[in-house]
Design an enzyme around this catalytic site. Structure first.
Site, PDB file in Angstrom:
ATOM      1  N   ARG A 263       0.852  -1.186   0.000  1.00  0.00           N
ATOM      2  CA  ARG A 263       0.000   0.000   0.000  1.00  0.00           C
ATOM      3  C   ARG A 263       0.890   1.239   0.000  1.00  0.00           C
ATOM      4  NH1 ARG A 263      -0.939   2.579   4.583  1.00  0.00           N
ATOM      5  NH2 ARG A 263      -0.827   0.725   5.897  1.00  0.00           N
ATOM      6  N   HIS A 267      -2.985   4.406   5.322  1.00  0.00           N
ATOM      7  CA  HIS A 267      -4.111   3.483   5.510  1.00  0.00           C
ATOM      8  C   HIS A 267      -5.424   4.139   5.082  1.00  0.00           C
ATOM      9  CE1 HIS A 267      -6.617   0.389   7.293  1.00  0.00           C
ATOM     10  NE2 HIS A 267      -7.226   1.301   8.015  1.00  0.00           N
ATOM     11  N   TYR A 276       5.369   4.899  10.944  1.00  0.00           N
ATOM     12  CA  TYR A 276       5.690   3.484  11.118  1.00  0.00           C
ATOM     13  C   TYR A 276       6.420   2.860   9.929  1.00  0.00           C
ATOM     14  CZ  TYR A 276       1.177   3.124   8.633  1.00  0.00           C
ATOM     15  OH  TYR A 276       0.140   3.265   7.741  1.00  0.00           O
TER      16      TYR A 276
END
Length: 365
Positions: A263, A267, A276
């Site tokens: 991805r 998100h 992260y």
């Protein structure tokens, strides 16, 4: 590892691949016997990828403009969605997640209807029966038992139907996922479990989700084959899903496919992916871009020239423009709808709650 009937369950040590990241034919040993899709199918995949990416970018912009409540981008993993859909028959059923909007557009669903749910509307937006596509599922893995039940019922009725359930890597940690695999394997339901492993369950990396060698290995414990495929190689995805669907359709039972992909965006618009993951990691996956890969292959094979590429790009722009024009402005929701479809006949408690809400709203006026 094989079953008593001689079926090999273990996935290969490396994900199956037909095209490398530069669009060149991968060595036959990497394909695991997968058949390269024909030229017409690959051109259809190219068109769907270009249109899908433009749709994805437009949807992301609509969120920034306040015209869309939320949008989970699939930028970077479009080949998994497009390839899986193109491998199905029109009579097969799709059970998507909230991140599979590009799959729905590829399925032929009106882009405006695709985004209805993500505008905060409780309606699905499209007719599931007409498109043989279940409503997009926001809770993780709850659509997996639905797919199994549907496929099992279709088999009992003698229908020639396969159900494909899209899942994310995070969904494999949910109980619904394991219950669905177990039931499907025991009753040999014609289901393809298609896991898009985009490396993160929101911010949780795969290494913190499972200690298994791969997600495809999880199939072995249920007595079904597990297959790992390069999820950025649309040719390999089409071939793997088509092979799995044929097997399920002929009574071979369910199969789990893990598509290794990434991805590229956050998100959702509420997420900060820089907290992260590193820029270096993202750059490494950008070098494996699925659109660039199929484009390079088609140009190298003489199947794609500037005129055809320009025509597809123009079509993608028309899709984006039409979406901007037709996506309606958000209308205020009617609070009474909260109680409209809970029970066929409202219970005393439900009527009481509705009366309380009406009274509160009246005081505000």
């Amino acid at each position: 590892m094989t079953t008593r009937s001689g079926i090999d369950l273990l996935p290969t040590s490396r994900p199956l691949q037909l095209l490398d990241k530069r669009g060149r034919r991968a060595p036959k040993t990497r394909g695991g016997g997968l058949a390269m899709p024909d030229d017409e199918t690959l051109l259809a995949a190219y068109r769907a990828l270009v249109v899908g990416r433009r749709f994805d970018r437009q949807a992301t912009n609509l969120v920034k403009q306040g015209r869309l409540a939320v949008y989970p981008s699939s930028h970077g993993q479009e080949a998994s969605e497009v390839g899986a859909v193109l491998a199905l028959r029109p009579t097969d059923w799709l059970f998507p997640t909230y991140r599979d909007s590009v799959a729905l557009v590829t399925r032929g669903i009106d882009p405006v209807e695709v985004l209805t749910l993500l505008r905060g509307d409780w309606h699905s937006g499209y007719d599931p029966v007409a498109h043989r596509t279940a409503p997009q599922c926001t809770p993780l893995a709850t659509q997996a038992p639905h797919a199994v039940g549907f496929a099992h019922a279709a088999r009992l009725k003698g229908e020639d139907t396969v159900a494909l359930a899209f899942l994310g890597d995070g969904a494999t940690s949910e109980g619904d996922f394991h219950e669905a695999l177990n039931f499907a394997a025991v009753f040999r339901a014609p289901v393809v479990f298609f896991v898009q492993n985009n490396q993160y369950a929101i911010s949780v990396p795969l290494a913190r989700q499972t200690a298994a060698p791969s997600l495809a290995h999880k199939a072995v414990g249920y007595g079904m084959p597990g297959v790992g495929v390069d999820g950025n190689d649309v040719a390999a995805v089409i071939a793997a899903v088509a092979q799995a669907a044929d097997r399920a359709r002929s009574g071979g039972g369910p199969i789990l496919i893990e598509a290794h992909t990434y991805r590229m965006e956050a998100h959702t618009n509420a997420d900060d992916a820089t907290r992260y993951r590193t820029d270096e990691e993202v750059a490494a996956w950008r070098d494996r871009d699925p659109v660039d890969r199929i484009t390079a292959h088609l140009r190298g094979a003489g199947l794609l020239d500037d005129a055809r590429a320009d025509a597809v790009a123009a079509e993608a722009e028309r899709v984006a423009a039409d979406l901007r024009e037709r996506l309606p402005e958000q209308t205020p929701p009617d609070p009474a709808e909260l109680f409209a479809h809970v029970y066929s006949s409202p219970t005393p408690q439900l009527r009481e709650q509705a009366d309380l809400l009406r009274a509160e709203l009246a005081e505000e006026d």
